[in-house]
Motif scaffolding. Structure first.
Motif, PDB file in Angstrom:
ATOM      1  N   GLY A  18     -48.518 -55.628  37.807  1.00 42.06           N
ATOM      2  CA  GLY A  18     -49.633 -55.094  38.591  1.00 42.06           C
ATOM      3  C   GLY A  18     -50.459 -56.199  39.235  1.00 42.06           C
ATOM      4  N   PHE A  19     -50.708 -57.270  38.474  1.00 43.81           N
ATOM      5  CA  PHE A  19     -51.444 -58.410  39.014  1.00 43.81           C
ATOM      6  C   PHE A  19     -50.682 -59.038  40.177  1.00 43.81           C
ATOM      7  CE2 PHE A  19     -52.615 -62.999  38.851  1.00 43.81           C
ATOM      8  CZ  PHE A  19     -53.945 -62.866  39.219  1.00 43.81           C
ATOM      9  N   ALA A  20     -49.353 -59.127  40.053  1.00 40.23           N
ATOM     10  CA  ALA A  20     -48.533 -59.672  41.142  1.00 40.23           C
ATOM     11  C   ALA A  20     -48.649 -58.793  42.383  1.00 40.23           C
ATOM     12  CB  ALA A  20     -47.079 -59.790  40.701  1.00 40.23           C
ATOM     13  N   LEU A  21     -48.701 -57.487  42.186  1.00 40.68           N
ATOM     14  CA  LEU A  21     -48.854 -56.586  43.326  1.00 40.68           C
ATOM     15  C   LEU A  21     -50.229 -56.748  43.977  1.00 40.68           C
ATOM     16  CD1 LEU A  21     -47.116 -53.416  41.849  1.00 40.68           C
ATOM     17  CD2 LEU A  21     -46.232 -54.945  43.635  1.00 40.68           C
ATOM     18  N   VAL A  22     -51.249 -57.014  43.165  1.00 42.09           N
ATOM     19  CA  VAL A  22     -52.584 -57.272  43.717  1.00 42.09           C
ATOM     20  C   VAL A  22     -52.577 -58.576  44.511  1.00 42.09           C
ATOM     21  CG1 VAL A  22     -54.970 -57.851  43.097  1.00 42.09           C
ATOM     22  CG2 VAL A  22     -53.827 -55.927  41.987  1.00 42.09           C
ATOM     23  N   LEU A  23     -51.941 -59.620  43.961  1.00 43.28           N
ATOM     24  CA  LEU A  23     -51.843 -60.879  44.700  1.00 43.28           C
ATOM     25  C   LEU A  23     -51.130 -60.670  46.032  1.00 43.28           C
ATOM     26  CD1 LEU A  23     -50.930 -63.543  41.975  1.00 43.28           C
ATOM     27  CD2 LEU A  23     -53.094 -63.279  43.193  1.00 43.28           C
ATOM     28  N   GLU A  24     -50.145 -59.804  46.021  1.00 44.49           N
ATOM     29  CA  GLU A  24     -49.412 -59.519  47.247  1.00 44.49           C
ATOM     30  C   GLU A  24     -50.260 -58.729  48.237  1.00 44.49           C
ATOM     31  OE1 GLU A  24     -45.470 -56.951  48.606  1.00 44.49           O
ATOM     32  OE2 GLU A  24     -45.729 -57.480  46.494  1.00 44.49           O
ATOM     33  N   GLY A  25     -50.881 -57.655  47.751  1.00 43.26           N
ATOM     34  CA  GLY A  25     -51.628 -56.780  48.650  1.00 43.26           C
ATOM     35  C   GLY A  25     -52.963 -57.340  49.089  1.00 43.26           C
ATOM     36  N   VAL A  26     -53.723 -57.878  48.160  1.00 39.55           N
ATOM     37  CA  VAL A  26     -55.071 -58.363  48.464  1.00 39.55           C
ATOM     38  C   VAL A  26     -55.051 -59.841  48.842  1.00 39.55           C
ATOM     39  CG1 VAL A  26     -57.396 -58.688  47.521  1.00 39.55           C
ATOM     40  CG2 VAL A  26     -56.097 -56.645  46.945  1.00 39.55           C
ATOM     41  N   GLY A  27     -54.274 -60.633  48.091  1.00 39.58           N
ATOM     42  CA  GLY A  27     -54.233 -62.072  48.325  1.00 39.58           C
ATOM     43  C   GLY A  27     -53.308 -62.503  49.444  1.00 39.58           C
ATOM     44  N   GLY A  28     -52.478 -61.579  49.935  1.00 34.73           N
ATOM     45  CA  GLY A  28     -51.570 -61.907  51.025  1.00 34.73           C
ATOM     46  C   GLY A  28     -50.416 -62.811  50.620  1.00 34.73           C
ATOM     47  N   MET A  29     -50.113 -62.892  49.318  1.00 38.24           N
ATOM     48  CA  MET A  29     -49.003 -63.727  48.858  1.00 38.24           C
ATOM     49  C   MET A  29     -47.722 -62.891  48.856  1.00 38.24           C
ATOM     50  SD  MET A  29     -50.552 -65.812  45.644  1.00 38.24           S
ATOM     51  CE  MET A  29     -52.007 -66.810  45.761  1.00 38.24           C
ATOM     52  N   GLU A  30     -46.910 -63.044  49.874  1.00 37.80           N
ATOM     53  CA  GLU A  30     -45.648 -62.305  49.961  1.00 37.80           C
ATOM     54  C   GLU A  30     -44.666 -62.845  48.931  1.00 37.80           C
ATOM     55  OE1 GLU A  30     -44.461 -59.622  51.754  1.00 37.80           O
ATOM     56  OE2 GLU A  30     -46.577 -59.365  52.212  1.00 37.80           O
ATOM     57  N   PRO A  31     -44.037 -61.955  48.162  1.00 35.81           N
ATOM     58  CA  PRO A  31     -43.096 -62.442  47.146  1.00 35.81           C
ATOM     59  C   PRO A  31     -41.756 -62.837  47.771  1.00 35.81           C
ATOM     60  CG  PRO A  31     -43.140 -60.055  47.127  1.00 35.81           C
ATOM     61  CD  PRO A  31     -44.182 -60.507  48.121  1.00 35.81           C
ATOM     62  N   CYS A  32     -41.208 -63.930  47.291  1.00 37.85           N
ATOM     63  CA  CYS A  32     -39.863 -64.325  47.691  1.00 37.85           C
ATOM     64  C   CYS A  32     -38.883 -63.535  46.815  1.00 37.85           C
ATOM     65  CB  CYS A  32     -39.676 -65.830  47.527  1.00 37.85           C
ATOM     66  SG  CYS A  32     -39.589 -66.386  45.820  1.00 37.85           S
ATOM     67  N   PRO A  33     -37.592 -63.561  47.124  1.00 32.92           N
ATOM     68  CA  PRO A  33     -36.634 -62.819  46.301  1.00 32.92           C
ATOM     69  C   PRO A  33     -36.658 -63.212  44.821  1.00 32.92           C
ATOM     70  CG  PRO A  33     -35.621 -63.410  48.379  1.00 32.92           C
ATOM     71  CD  PRO A  33     -36.965 -64.089  48.339  1.00 32.92           C
ATOM     72  N   LEU A  34     -36.835 -64.496  44.499  1.00 29.58           N
ATOM     73  CA  LEU A  34     -36.904 -64.894  43.089  1.00 29.58           C
ATOM     74  C   LEU A  34     -38.139 -64.296  42.405  1.00 29.58           C
ATOM     75  CD1 LEU A  34     -35.703 -68.613  43.027  1.00 29.58           C
ATOM     76  CD2 LEU A  34     -34.652 -66.671  41.877  1.00 29.58           C
ATOM     77  N   CYS A  35     -39.230 -64.182  43.137  1.00 26.60           N
ATOM     78  CA  CYS A  35     -40.441 -63.558  42.577  1.00 26.60           C
ATOM     79  C   CYS A  35     -40.177 -62.101  42.233  1.00 26.60           C
ATOM     80  CB  CYS A  35     -41.597 -63.636  43.573  1.00 26.60           C
ATOM     81  SG  CYS A  35     -42.239 -65.287  43.870  1.00 26.60           S
ATOM     82  N   VAL A  36     -39.458 -61.400  43.108  1.00 23.00           N
ATOM     83  CA  VAL A  36     -39.145 -60.000  42.862  1.00 23.00           C
ATOM     84  C   VAL A  36     -38.277 -59.881  41.613  1.00 23.00           C
ATOM     85  CG1 VAL A  36     -37.963 -57.976  43.782  1.00 23.00           C
ATOM     86  CG2 VAL A  36     -39.388 -59.375  45.290  1.00 23.00           C
ATOM     87  N   PHE A  37     -37.284 -60.751  41.462  1.00 20.16           N
ATOM     88  CA  PHE A  37     -36.440 -60.721  40.276  1.00 20.16           C
ATOM     89  C   PHE A  37     -37.245 -61.041  39.015  1.00 20.16           C
ATOM     90  CE2 PHE A  37     -31.731 -60.976  41.526  1.00 20.16           C
ATOM     91  CZ  PHE A  37     -31.921 -60.110  42.587  1.00 20.16           C
ATOM     92  N   GLN A  38     -38.231 -61.924  39.124  1.00 24.16           N
ATOM     93  CA  GLN A  38     -39.068 -62.226  37.963  1.00 24.16           C
ATOM     94  C   GLN A  38     -39.909 -61.013  37.578  1.00 24.16           C
ATOM     95  OE1 GLN A  38     -40.904 -66.295  38.027  1.00 24.16           O
ATOM     96  NE2 GLN A  38     -39.631 -66.504  39.862  1.00 24.16           N
ATOM     97  N   ARG A  39     -40.350 -60.247  38.557  1.00 26.02           N
ATOM     98  CA  ARG A  39     -41.071 -59.011  38.260  1.00 26.02           C
ATOM     99  C   ARG A  39     -40.156 -58.041  37.521  1.00 26.02           C
ATOM    100  NH1 ARG A  39     -44.204 -57.714  43.971  1.00 26.02           N
ATOM    101  NH2 ARG A  39     -45.338 -59.692  44.074  1.00 26.02           N
ATOM    102  N   ILE A  40     -38.911 -57.960  37.972  1.00 23.92           N
ATOM    103  CA  ILE A  40     -37.947 -57.062  37.323  1.00 23.92           C
ATOM    104  C   ILE A  40     -37.742 -57.478  35.871  1.00 23.92           C
ATOM    105  CG2 ILE A  40     -35.519 -56.332  37.313  1.00 23.92           C
ATOM    106  CD1 ILE A  40     -35.669 -56.516  40.427  1.00 23.92           C
ATOM    107  N   ALA A  41     -37.725 -58.778  35.607  1.00 30.52           N
ATOM    108  CA  ALA A  41     -37.574 -59.249  34.220  1.00 30.52           C
ATOM    109  C   ALA A  41     -38.763 -58.807  33.371  1.00 30.52           C
ATOM    110  CB  ALA A  41     -37.416 -60.769  34.186  1.00 30.52           C
ATOM    111  N   PHE A  42     -39.970 -58.871  33.914  1.00 30.92           N
ATOM    112  CA  PHE A  42     -41.144 -58.404  33.161  1.00 30.92           C
ATOM    113  C   PHE A  42     -41.053 -56.900  32.899  1.00 30.92           C
ATOM    114  CE2 PHE A  42     -43.706 -62.261  34.399  1.00 30.92           C
ATOM    115  CZ  PHE A  42     -43.985 -62.649  33.114  1.00 30.92           C
TER     116      PHE A  42
END
Length: 168
Positions: free
Chosen positions: A28-52
């Motif tokens: 959820g925090f990563a999604l906030v960083l993406e939506g509010v902070g404007g930090m677009e996730p790279c493919p490795l970031c998305v896979f790390q989210r999947i691991a969590f």
């Protein structure tokens, strides 16, 4: 306070629920960083989210059935996350002339290629994976690596420490 913590460690279902909520909260925090902070996730970031999410899901199973299977699933998820974060940190450490070129987005890759090829392409990295975004002075992959290690160790400990009733 210490007595309260010791009491909670004897109740693996509660600890599993707490760690699962931490995992889902981090996504959820990563999604906030993406939506509010404007930090677009790279493919490795998305896979790390999947691991969590995988670790959190295993730990939710551990709310009802704590034990070795939950410990093993959590350890596998944490090991995968550590590997992904380690690869991400390695890509970020490369000199600019050795960074792989940016490729198409993960949505495109999943829509066009079989999942086995997508995983291979993501793990090889791309230019956007080499960009360093920091939170509290540390890169996000470093934070995730440290968190996978802590979450994995706690999950394994609490689920292997489960006392089974003696069978007569």
């Amino acid at each position: 306070m210490i007595a309260f913590i010791k009491q909670q460690w004897r109740q693996p279902a509660r600890v599993n629920l707490f760690i699962a909520l931490v995992c889902f909260g981090l996504v959820g925090f990563a999604l906030v960083l993406e939506g509010v902070g404007g930090m677009e996730p790279c493919p490795l970031c998305v896979f790390q989210r999947i691991a969590f999410v995988a670790i959190g899901t295993a730990l939710l199973l551990g709310v009802f059935f704590p034990g070795r299977i939950v410990a093993a699933l959590s350890a596998i998820g944490a090991a995968a996350g550590i590997g992904l974060a380690w690869r991400h940190l390695w890509l970020q450490s490369l000199p600019a002339d050795q960074v792989p070129a940016c490729g198409p987005g993960l949505d495109y890759l999943v829509g066009v290629f079989p999942i086995t090829e997508v995983v291979g392409m993501v793990l090889s990295g791309s230019g956007e994976c080499a960009e360093v975004d920091r939170v509290l002075g540390l890169s996000i992959p470093l934070w995730t690596l440290l968190t996978y290690a802590m979450v994995g160790a706690l999950a394994v400990y609490v689920n292997l420490a489960v006392r089974r009733p003696a069978v007569d």
